[in-house]
Design an enzyme around this catalytic site. Structure first.
Site, PDB file in Angstrom:
ATOM      1  N   LYS A 112       0.840  -1.210   0.000  1.00 12.19           N
ATOM      2  CA  LYS A 112       0.000   0.000   0.000  1.00 12.19           C
ATOM      3  C   LYS A 112       0.871   1.253   0.000  1.00 12.19           C
ATOM      4  CE  LYS A 112      -3.769  -2.532   2.089  1.00 12.19           C
ATOM      5  NZ  LYS A 112      -4.454  -2.987   3.296  1.00 12.19           N
ATOM      6  N   GLN A 132      -4.569  -1.730   9.524  1.00 11.64           N
ATOM      7  CA  GLN A 132      -4.451  -3.050   8.906  1.00 11.64           C
ATOM      8  C   GLN A 132      -5.038  -4.118   9.833  1.00 11.64           C
ATOM      9  OE1 GLN A 132      -3.215  -3.595   5.721  1.00 11.64           O
ATOM     10  NE2 GLN A 132      -3.887  -5.699   6.008  1.00 11.64           N
ATOM     11  N   ASP A 147     -11.055   2.907   3.950  1.00 14.76           N
ATOM     12  CA  ASP A 147     -11.292   1.462   3.841  1.00 14.76           C
ATOM     13  C   ASP A 147     -12.795   1.156   3.794  1.00 14.76           C
ATOM     14  OD1 ASP A 147      -9.417  -0.478   3.438  1.00 14.76           O
ATOM     15  OD2 ASP A 147      -8.889  -0.753   5.551  1.00 14.76           O
TER      16      ASP A 147
END
Ligand code: NAP
Length: 290
Positions: free
Chosen positions: A53, A97, A120
């Site tokens: 990422k 994460q 997200d």
């Protein structure tokens, strides 16, 4: 029939070129899109995902703020980090994460991320928005699947879509996004009896179970579109999806490979959401973007 291979890598590369232009336009106004990525603990797979990422951000000009936090971090301390990032004007997106260590309350973490930085798409507001059509950011993996279908001009409206997998991050949001596009959607999961009786009806079959070779040719209708979200590391170290690619390719009209299908699109949609967040903020603050 031999299926058309849906090439996620090439669509991702084309989209990322466009992103670099959007970032350049923002930078002309002294705005640099910023993404904060929080990695907690030393899970090697999570470290690989975070590394990808960060690299993808750099390639299009997004500034990344990566924080590697200890496995033992307390819930309160992690929430404090998020609150700080919420207030940081250089940060337009915040990603924590997953998975998280057991002492961390995941729901609380996701609710603490400011909605306008929830790139997200896991905050309750964004999840609820998938139902009502008011979502700010769509979750990246299902968003990437929608982009692939649209790019391939695969009709969604009125199609029978069967989704195998009902997780909060893939299966459920995928179902809502395709219902919003007027598909008829069925969701299957580990307790579904006779999976094949559902999958065989699918015009579009989306598989996100994490079980290699779960879908074999007898389970697929001739001419179906098959999207394989699964990522499984096999004993020999290779990566495979959930679909018997060789066999199903002979029946499907189009199919995504693993790797090279959905995977590259997931990170691409994270970049899209981060740039969109920076653009929204810039416009809200009165900048006129070209
Ligand atoms: P997850 O949270 O483990 O959920 C798996 C889902 O599949 C659950 O709903 C489970 O049912 C269902 N399932 C498991 N075994 C099944 C079976 N034999 N038959 C039917 N359904 C079954 O996984 P996830 O996070 O959604 O991820 C799914 C897969 O996608 C994984 O391989 C993951 O690595 C991959 N993934 C890929 C990307 C990408 O970018 N390509 C992104 C995210 C995830 P129950 O609900 O009944 O347990």
């Amino acid at each position: 029939m031999t299926a058309k291979i849906i090439d996620g890598r090439s669509l991702a590369a084309a989209m990322r070129k466009g992103f670099a232009e959007r970032v350049a336009a923002l930078k002309e106004h002294s705005v640099t899109p910023g993404l904060a990525v929080l990695l907690i603990g030393d899970d090697p797979a999570s470290a690989v995902y975070v590394g990808r990422k960060v690299k993808a951000c750099e390639a299009v000009g997004i500034k990344s703020f990566a924080q590697h936090l200890p496995e033992s971090i307390s819930n309160a301390e992690l929430l404090g980090r998020i609150v700080e990032l919420n207030a940081n004007p250089e940060v337009h997106g915040i990603l924590v994460q997953l998975p998280l260590p057991p002492q961390i309350d995941m729901a609380q973490v996701l609710e603490t991320i400011a909605v306008e930085k929830d790139v997200d798409g896991f905050h309750l507001y964004n999840v609820g928005g998938l139902v009502t059509g008011n979502t700010v950011f769509s979750p990246c993996t299902p968003f990437g699947v929608v982009k692939l279908l649209e790019h391939e001009n695969i009709p969604i409206e009125g199609q029978n879509v069967v989704i195998v997998g009902a997780s909060n991050i893939v299966g459920k949001p995928m179902a809502l996004m395709l219902m919003a596009r007027d598909a008829t959607v069925s969701i299957c999961h580990a307790k579904t009896r006779d999976l094949a009786q559902f999958t065989i009806l699918a015009d579009i079959l989306i598989v996100a179970a994490g079980v290699p070779n779960l879908i074999v040719p007898q389970m697929v209708k001739h001419g179906a579109v098959v999207i394989d979200v699964g990522i499984n590391r096999l004993a020999d170290g290779s990566i495979a999806g959930d679909v018997d690619f060789e066999g199903v390719s002979k029946k499907a009209s189009a199919i995504t490979p693993v790797p090279g299908g959905v995977g590259p699109m997931t990170v691409t949609m994270l970049l899209e959401n981060t740039i969109k967040s920076a653009e929204h903020k810039a416009i809200f603050e009165g900048l006129e973007l070209a």
